[in-house]
Scaffold this active site. Sequence first.
Site, mmCIF file in Angstrom:
data_model
loop_
_atom_site.group_PDB
_atom_site.id
_atom_site.type_symbol
_atom_site.label_atom_id
_atom_site.label_comp_id
_atom_site.label_asym_id
_atom_site.label_seq_id
_atom_site.Cartn_x
_atom_site.Cartn_y
_atom_site.Cartn_z
ATOM 1 N N VAL A 189 -13.638 -2.828 -1.326
ATOM 2 C CA VAL A 189 -13.791 -1.593 -0.560
ATOM 3 C C VAL A 189 -14.953 -1.721 0.420
ATOM 4 O O VAL A 189 -14.868 -1.287 1.570
ATOM 5 C CB VAL A 189 -13.984 -0.387 -1.500
ATOM 6 C CG1 VAL A 189 -14.288 0.885 -0.699
ATOM 7 C CG2 VAL A 189 -12.738 -0.176 -2.358
ATOM 8 N N ARG B 186 -16.614 13.117 -8.628
ATOM 9 C CA ARG B 186 -15.537 13.862 -7.973
ATOM 10 C C ARG B 186 -15.313 15.256 -8.546
ATOM 11 O O ARG B 186 -15.072 16.212 -7.798
ATOM 12 C CB ARG B 186 -14.223 13.075 -8.069
ATOM 13 C CG ARG B 186 -14.135 11.870 -7.170
ATOM 14 C CD ARG B 186 -12.837 11.127 -7.425
ATOM 15 N NE ARG B 186 -12.770 9.896 -6.638
ATOM 16 C CZ ARG B 186 -11.982 8.871 -6.940
ATOM 17 N NH1 ARG B 186 -11.174 8.949 -8.004
ATOM 18 N NH2 ARG B 186 -11.982 7.783 -6.201
ATOM 19 N N CYS C 209 -7.115 6.937 -4.750
ATOM 20 C CA CYS C 209 -6.237 6.459 -3.675
ATOM 21 C C CYS C 209 -4.817 7.000 -3.783
ATOM 22 O O CYS C 209 -4.176 7.270 -2.753
ATOM 23 C CB CYS C 209 -6.225 4.928 -3.655
ATOM 24 S SG CYS C 209 -5.881 4.163 -5.250
ATOM 25 N N GLN D 51 2.063 1.455 -7.315
ATOM 26 C CA GLN D 51 0.790 1.214 -6.660
ATOM 27 C C GLN D 51 0.533 -0.266 -6.386
ATOM 28 O O GLN D 51 0.755 -1.132 -7.239
ATOM 29 C CB GLN D 51 -0.347 1.802 -7.503
ATOM 30 C CG GLN D 51 -0.216 3.311 -7.639
ATOM 31 C CD GLN D 51 -1.350 3.958 -8.393
ATOM 32 O OE1 GLN D 51 -1.142 4.937 -9.100
ATOM 33 N NE2 GLN D 51 -2.560 3.451 -8.256
ATOM 34 N N SER E 267 -3.690 -4.355 -4.309
ATOM 35 C CA SER E 267 -5.017 -4.263 -3.700
ATOM 36 C C SER E 267 -5.820 -3.105 -4.264
ATOM 37 O O SER E 267 -7.051 -3.091 -4.175
ATOM 38 C CB SER E 267 -4.898 -4.120 -2.181
ATOM 39 O OG SER E 267 -4.126 -2.987 -1.830
ATOM 40 N N LYS F 224 -6.458 11.227 -13.206
ATOM 41 C CA LYS F 224 -6.939 11.597 -11.866
ATOM 42 C C LYS F 224 -5.841 12.315 -11.078
ATOM 43 O O LYS F 224 -6.098 13.311 -10.393
ATOM 44 C CB LYS F 224 -7.392 10.349 -11.105
ATOM 45 C CG LYS F 224 -8.557 9.614 -11.748
ATOM 46 C CD LYS F 224 -8.779 8.274 -11.052
ATOM 47 C CE LYS F 224 -9.687 7.374 -11.848
ATOM 48 N NZ LYS F 224 -9.770 6.007 -11.288
ATOM 49 N N HIS G 96 0.613 2.522 -1.531
ATOM 50 C CA HIS G 96 1.066 3.195 -2.741
ATOM 51 C C HIS G 96 2.268 4.075 -2.388
ATOM 52 O O HIS G 96 2.160 4.990 -1.556
ATOM 53 C CB HIS G 96 -0.044 4.082 -3.316
ATOM 54 C CG HIS G 96 -1.182 3.321 -3.933
ATOM 55 N ND1 HIS G 96 -1.163 1.957 -4.122
ATOM 56 C CD2 HIS G 96 -2.380 3.763 -4.426
ATOM 57 C CE1 HIS G 96 -2.309 1.585 -4.703
ATOM 58 N NE2 HIS G 96 -3.048 2.661 -4.886
#
Length: 376
Positions: A16, A122, A171, A198, A201, A227, A265
């Site tokens: 990232v 988050r 993501c 998904q 990566s 999530k 994804h």
Amino acid sequence: MKPKLRVCILGATGAVGQRFIELLEHHPWFEVTAVAASERSAGRAYRDAVNWLGHHPIPPAVADLTVGTCVPPADSVPSDRTAHSRPFDLVFSGLDASVAGEVEAAFAAAGYPVISNAKNHRMHPDVPLLIPEVNPEHLALIEQQRWGPTDTPGSDSGSGPKGFIVTNPNCATVGLVMALKPLHDAFGVESVLVTTMQAISGAGYPGVPALDILGNIIPHIGGEEDKLETEPLKILGDLSDPQSITPAKFAVSASANRVPVVDGHLESVSVRLTGSPSPGAVAEALRNWTAPDVVRGLPSSPEKALEVFDDPSFPQPARHVGLGNGMTVSVGKIRACPVLGIKFNVLSHNTIRGAAGGAVLNAELLVEEKTVSATV
């Protein structure tokens, strides 16, 4: 021209972190002036510390930077707690969740705006979980943050430059919420069933072993389903007052799978909508939806936030993941669902829209809203 904001990237040698560097190379508002990573990389030139995965060479200005540690500079906040002498203006975090929580809190306590890609903060009630096209008003939560010696919101950090944390979602959550937002506005979402496929990566580098994923699908990604079932409710929740979000009240059931695709994804979504609209009405709502005015025109904002396809074989990762420089979310195969009413497919670029690109767009919104600015 205004001076560019100086950026520090935490976790700069990771997948990232490298994507941040790629996206910021020619950015009109930001320039990378500091990189930080683990102790084993610290003290080395970035070009020597990183296993570069990009399709283009490392930007020369970054390649020559010396990698620092993920600790706020000692002179970040002088005794009078002014912003003067801070070595950078903004922090992007590409850190792994195993270390991100304390590190990001330390930078916020030192007076830095931190834009995080990690999961740690988050769901904290004071921290915006932000998709600029969906919930820009949630930035008001920043005013409730008080990062101090306890490294938790709510503590008094005194006067001086205000540090804070803004997060972008998981993501896979990003694509799902971008598709749900127009439908929630137009009809109201009552329940969601989502199955994700998904890309590898999303597991970072070196990621999933080749013998596990080649010719195979792994029907488990640790923590991913939780999530997907919780983050959309915060993002699509109402900011009832400047201090709190009332979560959306629909339920999400998620199943996450890792598939042998490099980037992108793909999600199969079934949704129950209030009033049982037709597939045609759903497609029209998605096509007619546009991003808020404050977002359109930001450097990383795509011309079309949502691309809606009529061809039932679209969207496909190999063909469509790069739309809008990786920032466009694609929706297709909208049809009737005999169980919940409507079903469709969603595609998003997991390392751009779902990670570094989404974080950069968050930072651009902060600049546009004058929440972040250059210091001397």
